[in-house]
Design an enzyme around this catalytic site. Structure first.
Site, PDB file in Angstrom:
ATOM      1  N   ASP A   1       0.853  -1.342  -0.014  1.00  0.00           N
ATOM      2  CA  ASP A   1       0.052   0.083  -0.142  1.00  0.00           C
ATOM      3  C   ASP A   1       1.023   1.370  -0.007  1.00  0.00           C
ATOM      4  O   ASP A   1       1.804   1.234   0.718  1.00  0.00           O
ATOM      5  CB  ASP A   1      -0.741  -0.023   1.381  1.00  0.00           C
ATOM      6  CG  ASP A   1      -1.610  -1.125   1.512  1.00  0.00           C
ATOM      7  OD1 ASP A   1      -2.576  -1.558   0.459  1.00  0.00           O
ATOM      8  OD2 ASP A   1      -1.634  -1.970   2.412  1.00  0.00           O
TER       9      ASP A   1
ATOM     10  N   LYS B   1     -13.624   3.423  -1.629  1.00  0.00           N
ATOM     11  CA  LYS B   1     -14.814   2.693  -0.765  1.00  0.00           C
ATOM     12  C   LYS B   1     -14.748   2.957   0.476  1.00  0.00           C
ATOM     13  O   LYS B   1     -13.778   3.194   1.313  1.00  0.00           O
ATOM     14  CB  LYS B   1     -14.172   1.050  -0.864  1.00  0.00           C
ATOM     15  CG  LYS B   1     -14.874   0.089   0.028  1.00  0.00           C
ATOM     16  CD  LYS B   1     -13.971  -1.324  -0.210  1.00  0.00           C
ATOM     17  CE  LYS B   1     -14.634  -2.365   1.133  1.00  0.00           C
ATOM     18  NZ  LYS B   1     -15.883  -3.001   0.333  1.00  0.00           N
TER      19      LYS B   1
ATOM     20  N   ARG C   1      -1.405  -2.604  -3.897  1.00  0.00           N
ATOM     21  CA  ARG C   1      -2.592  -2.675  -3.390  1.00  0.00           C
ATOM     22  C   ARG C   1      -3.227  -1.429  -3.272  1.00  0.00           C
ATOM     23  O   ARG C   1      -3.444  -0.742  -4.206  1.00  0.00           O
ATOM     24  CB  ARG C   1      -2.512  -3.519  -2.005  1.00  0.00           C
ATOM     25  CG  ARG C   1      -3.600  -3.703  -1.316  1.00  0.00           C
ATOM     26  CD  ARG C   1      -4.591  -4.562  -1.893  1.00  0.00           C
ATOM     27  NE  ARG C   1      -5.680  -4.963  -1.020  1.00  0.00           N
ATOM     28  CZ  ARG C   1      -6.832  -5.777  -1.264  1.00  0.00           C
ATOM     29  NH1 ARG C   1      -6.870  -6.409  -2.666  1.00  0.00           N
ATOM     30  NH2 ARG C   1      -7.795  -6.069  -0.412  1.00  0.00           N
TER      31      ARG C   1
ATOM     32  N   ARG D   1     -13.246   0.823  -6.067  1.00  0.00           N
ATOM     33  CA  ARG D   1     -12.627   1.448  -4.714  1.00  0.00           C
ATOM     34  C   ARG D   1     -12.276   2.794  -4.687  1.00  0.00           C
ATOM     35  O   ARG D   1     -10.992   3.120  -4.394  1.00  0.00           O
ATOM     36  CB  ARG D   1     -11.645   0.346  -4.108  1.00  0.00           C
ATOM     37  CG  ARG D   1     -12.071  -0.844  -3.599  1.00  0.00           C
ATOM     38  CD  ARG D   1     -11.129  -1.494  -2.669  1.00  0.00           C
ATOM     39  NE  ARG D   1     -11.704  -2.695  -2.377  1.00  0.00           N
ATOM     40  CZ  ARG D   1     -10.957  -3.464  -1.575  1.00  0.00           C
ATOM     41  NH1 ARG D   1      -9.626  -3.493  -0.984  1.00  0.00           N
ATOM     42  NH2 ARG D   1     -11.722  -4.727  -0.891  1.00  0.00           N
TER      43      ARG D   1
END
Ligand SMILES: *[C@@H]1O[C@H](CO)[C@@H](O)[C@H](O)[C@H]1NC(C)=O
Ligand SMILES: *[C@@H]1O[C@H](CO)[C@@H](O)[C@H](O)[C@H]1NC(C)=O
Length: 379
Positions: A174, A259, A196, A256
């Site tokens: 991330d 999200k 990610r 997303r």
């Protein structure tokens, strides 16, 4: 004497350059008042180890990046078996078997061999009272993200580019993680080629956050939707978080984006969503979203159906006047070009804005310039 004079002139030039180094502008919205490293004397890391040390220690710091910090290879690589839930086509992302994700959740997916860079998997820990700023367009962190977790607070990340976190692999890393933080301002940051999430606010409380002028670049050769658009963009599921998301450019994503769940109150204002292959918002249970003055250009579904949480899309002048009681002004309409419908007028949660620091809003027409002003190297 001439020599000494020129040294003095050079020193004066240097000190004026150094004193000019610092955070540009101030946070608007929920993280208003964040000071980061404040007036600490700037430090200029020269190695990845030094950068990690400055970010993680317990001193207030202004950390200036004047080059690329390349973490790829610094922690070795891992080869193993992963899975291909979206197929084995060359444009598809595949997954690392992290925490046995493939075994537990994708047992029927084809197995594939994976080889990833270890540094990408876990970001650099950022302590409290830090400003991390890039100089011009030089501040790049390659191969590793940032983690603001476990009580870290009062942090500014500005004008940097985080890139190349194992983009071919889900769970590859991330870019920026917040989980259990408070008062964080992420401004003029670009994220690209991420495995990610680009920005993830995890399930603990991340409290007051402002994300502004950022570029979320989803262009990827490895996508979970196998179409060049990154699926895992923005994930805001903290517990009771207050998130201001203003003047950001989110492009070439397929899901997303963001999200939202976990009783997060999200103020999405004057952002520019461009060229999605699917949807932008996912409004899960508990989400409370005010979206105003945004532009959706070539976004087939600005919001994914069904909407489980609360969403106010500033649909018409009559509804938008409802904002006045809570924000002190009417809300701004969103604008659409070759995009799908975005219409929801749930207003019950707007009272949560009352008394908070709320970002201003310009018209959606003015937000059309965001694609050229957002990102790093622009301030
Ligand atoms: C951050 O700065 C504040 C204000 O100076 C101080 O009270 C706090 O202890 C600092 N936090 C850390 C972890 O140093
Ligand atoms: C995709 O692959 C091509 C060919 O190797 C390369 O030129 C391009 O930069 C890649 N794009 C991204 C976003 O990584």
């Amino acid at each position: 004497m001439k020599f000494l004079a020129s040294i003095a002139a050079a020193a004066a030039a240097l000190s004026s350059t150094v004193s000019a180094v610092g955070v540009s502008g101030a946070a608007e919205g929920f993280a208003k008042g964040v000071t980061g490293g404040g007036s600490a004397t700037p430090v200029y890391p020269s190695t990845t180890a030094e950068l990690v040390s400055y970010l993680g220690d317990s001193q207030a710091r202004v950390i200036v990046l004047t080059k690329t910090f390349d973490f790829t290879g610094t922690e070795g690589t891992t080869s193993g078996s992963g899975c291909a839930p979206w197929g084995t086509g060359s444009a598809c992302q595949v997954a690392i078997n992290k925490d046995k994700w493939c075994d537990n959740y994708q047992a029927s997916a084809p197995k594939v061999s994976v080889k990833y860079d270890n540094a990408g998997l876990l970001g650099i820990t950022v302590g409290s009272n830090k400003s991390l700023i890039g100089s011009g367009s030089k501040g790049v962190i390659r191969g590793k993200g940032l983690r603001i977790v476990s009580g870290a607070k009062n942090i500014i990340i500005q004008n940097i580019h985080i890139t190349e976190l194992n983009p071919q692999y889900v769970w590859g890393g991330d870019a920026i993680t917040l989980d259990g933080s408070d008062m964080v301002w992420i401004d003029h940051v670009k994220t690209s080629k991420i495995g990610r999430q680009h920005i993830v606010l995890g399930n603990s409380a991340s409290n007051r956050v402002t994300i502004s002028n950022c570029e979320i670049d989803g262009v990827s050769n490895y996508s979970a939707t196998c179409d060049g658009n990154h699926y895992w963009a923005l994930y805001f599921t903290g517990s009771g978080d207050l998130v201001t998301f203003k003047n950001n450019y989110v492009h070439h994503t397929s899901g997303r984006g963001p999200k939202v769940a976990g009783n997060t109150l999200l103020h999405a204002v004057n952002n520019y969503w461009y060229s999605s292959s699917s949807h932008a918002f996912e409004v899960d249970k508990g989400a409370m979203i005010l979206a105003e003055g945004n532009v959706f250009q070539n976004v087939p579904a600005p919001v994914l159906d069904p909407i489980a949480g609360q969403l106010f899309t500033s649909p018409d002048a009559n509804s938008n006047a409802a904002c006045s009681s809570y924000l002190g002004r009417a809300c701004q309409a969103n604008a659409f070009g070759s995009s799908g419908a975005f219409s929801s007028a749930t207003t019950g949660f707007l009272s949560n804005f009352k008394g908070k620091n709320i970002a201003s809003a310009s018209t959606a027409a003015a937000a059309k310039s965001v694609s050229s002003t957002a990102g790093f190297g622009k301030i």
